[in-house]
Design a protein around this motif. Sequence first.
Motif, PDB file in Angstrom:
ATOM      1  N   ASP A  30      60.278  69.846  36.684  1.00 29.20           N
ATOM      2  CA  ASP A  30      59.573  70.722  36.579  1.00 29.20           C
ATOM      3  C   ASP A  30      58.935  71.736  37.347  1.00 29.20           C
ATOM      4  O   ASP A  30      58.935  70.615  39.004  1.00 29.20           O
ATOM      5  CB  ASP A  30      58.060  70.368  35.544  1.00 29.20           C
ATOM      6  N   TYR A  31      58.741  73.056  37.699  1.00 25.15           N
ATOM      7  CA  TYR A  31      57.785  72.944  38.920  1.00 25.15           C
ATOM      8  C   TYR A  31      57.405  74.966  38.293  1.00 25.15           C
ATOM      9  O   TYR A  31      58.101  75.080  37.169  1.00 25.15           O
ATOM     10  CB  TYR A  31      58.845  73.710  40.301  1.00 25.15           C
ATOM     11  N   GLN A  32      56.639  75.108  39.275  1.00 20.71           N
ATOM     12  CA  GLN A  32      55.851  75.881  38.449  1.00 20.71           C
ATOM     13  C   GLN A  32      56.847  77.534  40.344  1.00 20.71           C
ATOM     14  O   GLN A  32      56.407  77.215  41.105  1.00 20.71           O
ATOM     15  CB  GLN A  32      54.431  76.195  39.059  1.00 20.71           C
ATOM     16  N   LEU A  33      56.946  78.756  38.531  1.00 17.35           N
ATOM     17  CA  LEU A  33      57.182  79.968  39.524  1.00 17.35           C
ATOM     18  C   LEU A  33      56.430  81.084  39.560  1.00 17.35           C
ATOM     19  O   LEU A  33      56.341  81.377  38.200  1.00 17.35           O
ATOM     20  CB  LEU A  33      58.833  80.083  39.638  1.00 17.35           C
ATOM     21  N   ASN A  52      72.370  79.494  43.528  1.00 21.31           N
ATOM     22  CA  ASN A  52      71.312  79.880  44.075  1.00 21.31           C
ATOM     23  C   ASN A  52      70.485  78.906  43.321  1.00 21.31           C
ATOM     24  O   ASN A  52      70.506  78.156  43.357  1.00 21.31           O
ATOM     25  CB  ASN A  52      71.365  81.179  42.713  1.00 21.31           C
ATOM     26  N   PHE A  53      68.930  79.587  42.885  1.00 22.89           N
ATOM     27  CA  PHE A  53      67.756  78.937  43.180  1.00 22.89           C
ATOM     28  C   PHE A  53      68.061  78.698  41.097  1.00 22.89           C
ATOM     29  O   PHE A  53      68.058  79.705  40.044  1.00 22.89           O
ATOM     30  CB  PHE A  53      66.455  79.966  42.975  1.00 22.89           C
ATOM     31  N   HIS A  54      67.792  77.650  40.570  1.00 24.14           N
ATOM     32  CA  HIS A  54      67.864  77.206  39.305  1.00 24.14           C
ATOM     33  C   HIS A  54      66.548  77.322  38.723  1.00 24.14           C
ATOM     34  O   HIS A  54      65.099  77.279  38.802  1.00 24.14           O
ATOM     35  CB  HIS A  54      68.613  76.221  38.638  1.00 24.14           C
ATOM     36  N   LEU A  55      66.033  77.060  37.295  1.00 21.53           N
ATOM     37  CA  LEU A  55      65.146  77.213  36.338  1.00 21.53           C
ATOM     38  C   LEU A  55      64.114  75.778  36.066  1.00 21.53           C
ATOM     39  O   LEU A  55      65.222  75.092  35.758  1.00 21.53           O
ATOM     40  CB  LEU A  55      65.581  78.046  34.990  1.00 21.53           C
ATOM     41  N   PRO A  56      62.909  76.046  36.260  1.00 16.93           N
ATOM     42  CA  PRO A  56      62.553  74.337  35.638  1.00 16.93           C
ATOM     43  C   PRO A  56      63.075  74.094  34.621  1.00 16.93           C
ATOM     44  O   PRO A  56      63.771  74.663  33.157  1.00 16.93           O
ATOM     45  CB  PRO A  56      60.890  74.954  35.647  1.00 16.93           C
ATOM     46  N   LYS A  57      63.453  72.622  34.611  1.00 17.54           N
ATOM     47  CA  LYS A  57      63.479  71.479  33.283  1.00 17.54           C
ATOM     48  C   LYS A  57      65.239  72.477  32.788  1.00 17.54           C
ATOM     49  O   LYS A  57      65.594  71.590  32.057  1.00 17.54           O
ATOM     50  CB  LYS A  57      62.526  71.875  32.534  1.00 17.54           C
ATOM     51  N   CYS A  92      61.305  70.073  47.640  1.00 21.56           N
ATOM     52  CA  CYS A  92      61.155  69.953  49.460  1.00 21.56           C
ATOM     53  C   CYS A  92      61.525  71.988  49.219  1.00 21.56           C
ATOM     54  O   CYS A  92      60.649  72.858  49.712  1.00 21.56           O
ATOM     55  CB  CYS A  92      61.318  69.330  50.297  1.00 21.56           C
ATOM     56  N   ALA A  93      62.803  72.307  49.056  1.00 18.56           N
ATOM     57  CA  ALA A  93      63.243  73.518  48.651  1.00 18.56           C
ATOM     58  C   ALA A  93      62.652  73.626  48.539  1.00 18.56           C
ATOM     59  O   ALA A  93      62.746  75.333  48.631  1.00 18.56           O
ATOM     60  CB  ALA A  93      64.962  73.137  48.831  1.00 18.56           C
ATOM     61  N   TYR A  94      62.772  73.778  47.086  1.00 21.87           N
ATOM     62  CA  TYR A  94      62.082  74.876  46.259  1.00 21.87           C
ATOM     63  C   TYR A  94      60.404  75.036  46.671  1.00 21.87           C
ATOM     64  O   TYR A  94      60.252  76.638  46.475  1.00 21.87           O
ATOM     65  CB  TYR A  94      61.683  74.318  44.623  1.00 21.87           C
ATOM     66  N   ARG A  95      59.806  73.939  47.070  1.00 22.04           N
ATOM     67  CA  ARG A  95      58.838  75.483  47.684  1.00 22.04           C
ATOM     68  C   ARG A  95      58.912  75.355  48.819  1.00 22.04           C
ATOM     69  O   ARG A  95      57.590  76.658  48.787  1.00 22.04           O
ATOM     70  CB  ARG A  95      58.078  73.149  48.280  1.00 22.04           C
ATOM     71  N   HIS A  96      59.061  75.256  49.761  1.00 20.59           N
ATOM     72  CA  HIS A  96      59.744  76.456  50.820  1.00 20.59           C
ATOM     73  C   HIS A  96      60.036  77.618  49.954  1.00 20.59           C
ATOM     74  O   HIS A  96      59.175  78.131  50.462  1.00 20.59           O
ATOM     75  CB  HIS A  96      60.941  75.602  51.537  1.00 20.59           C
ATOM     76  N   ALA A  97      61.050  77.403  49.777  1.00 21.42           N
ATOM     77  CA  ALA A  97      61.716  78.622  48.639  1.00 21.42           C
ATOM     78  C   ALA A  97      60.475  79.788  48.258  1.00 21.42           C
ATOM     79  O   ALA A  97      60.162  81.238  48.340  1.00 21.42           O
ATOM     80  CB  ALA A  97      62.820  78.848  48.043  1.00 21.42           C
ATOM     81  N   ARG A 109      58.619  83.171  49.705  1.00 18.78           N
ATOM     82  CA  ARG A 109      59.040  84.751  49.069  1.00 18.78           C
ATOM     83  C   ARG A 109      60.966  84.587  48.673  1.00 18.78           C
ATOM     84  O   ARG A 109      61.011  86.019  48.514  1.00 18.78           O
ATOM     85  CB  ARG A 109      58.500  85.836  49.006  1.00 18.78           C
ATOM     86  N   TYR A 110      61.304  84.012  48.626  1.00 19.46           N
ATOM     87  CA  TYR A 110      62.890  84.354  47.676  1.00 19.46           C
ATOM     88  C   TYR A 110      62.713  84.643  46.393  1.00 19.46           C
ATOM     89  O   TYR A 110      62.216  84.039  45.722  1.00 19.46           O
ATOM     90  CB  TYR A 110      63.770  82.579  48.177  1.00 19.46           C
ATOM     91  N   ARG A 111      64.077  85.298  46.487  1.00 25.17           N
ATOM     92  CA  ARG A 111      64.340  85.785  44.885  1.00 25.17           C
ATOM     93  C   ARG A 111      64.947  84.850  44.110  1.00 25.17           C
ATOM     94  O   ARG A 111      66.179  83.928  44.831  1.00 25.17           O
ATOM     95  CB  ARG A 111      64.914  87.213  45.075  1.00 25.17           C
ATOM     96  N   PHE A 112      64.487  84.789  42.938  1.00 26.58           N
ATOM     97  CA  PHE A 112      65.265  83.223  41.763  1.00 26.58           C
ATOM     98  C   PHE A 112      65.843  84.181  40.478  1.00 26.58           C
ATOM     99  O   PHE A 112      66.070  85.514  40.476  1.00 26.58           O
ATOM    100  CB  PHE A 112      63.931  82.691  41.365  1.00 26.58           C
ATOM    101  N   TYR A 113      67.203  82.649  40.434  1.00 24.14           N
ATOM    102  CA  TYR A 113      68.078  83.076  39.706  1.00 24.14           C
ATOM    103  C   TYR A 113      68.616  83.890  39.667  1.00 24.14           C
ATOM    104  O   TYR A 113      69.306  84.296  41.066  1.00 24.14           O
ATOM    105  CB  TYR A 113      67.125  83.194  37.956  1.00 24.14           C
TER     106      TYR A 113
END
Length: 343
Positions: free
Chosen positions: A7-10, A294-299, A317-322, A326-330
């Motif tokens: 899990d992570y918060q986006l 690309n960057f993926h959804l939590p869980k 760490c990579a997702y926190r950095h992204a 302000r990287y664009r997700f999904y």
Amino acid sequence: MLLDDFDYQLPQELIAQQPAVERGADRMLYLDGKSGELADRQFRDIVDLVNPGDVVVLNDTRVIKARLLGRKKSGGRVEVMVERVLDGGEVLAQIGSNHPTRVGSVLVLADAVEATVLGREREFFRLRFEGCEDVFALLERHGSVPLPLYISRAAGEEDSERYQTVYARERGAVAAPTAGLHFDRPLLDTLRARGADIAYLTLHVGAGTFQPVRQKDLAHHVMHAEWYDVPQATVDMIMAARAKGGRVLAVGTTALRALESAAAEGELEAARGETRLFVLPGYRFRVVDRLLTNFHLPKSTLLMLVSAFSGMDNIRCAYRHAINERYRFYSYGDAMLIERANL
């Protein structure tokens, strides 16, 4: 292994609602799975990160216009999302409606097509489009691009082109292999000119890729099935590259799942059929050295896959950095190039 481990918060505003102005104009986060090193790059830098003799493996599935709106003949609105095209004018599909859909119901879709509900197969309904000889042509005429629900707008004309890779050819996906959306033809030509080989396979991405994982203990999760085909020409290209020290770059988690499914018995072989491969940390990769994604959804199962590929701590760490950068997700978002952790 528990669901909450992934899990992570986006922030909502980081979910890309539109594609970049042009293909290849996105950012790319580079992650070295062995060292944990991160580097902020532009997507077009990929031509400098692929060496002569490497193989770039692309999923050539083509997204169909799988979403149909309509009503039940007995009354009530419905939304049909085709999952898979079968023979004889039949499909497997999800049906959204205010009231349960019964076997034998007749649906009127796009004010033009009648479909009869033949039965249930797990989470899908089996439908028959009456008087239809070519389901793909029917969907192209009456359906719409099946954008993911996290894109909070209706599909437009631009999506017909941009939610499709430039090399798409085998009809059957209901979601795009989104890592491939970044490539334009000149960029692929540049990779070839620099000595990289381009190989193709097919995995028809299903709607299950967006389904939430409901089991807290991941040992009990059953992966959705997707059809794939790894041809002999691709196997030969990979084996020849391996013999010369080249690396295998899978463009997208779908390409990775197809290749690893084809190597399930130990050696990579030409293969086609259904795969339910569920990749969790601890999985031993047999084929793929590098992954563009690309960057993926939590869980999500895709976040679990990249965590297996490059290490859970590295991905966190990579997702926190992204997020901080302000990287664009999904689906319409930015890319990651990941080196495998356990080479």
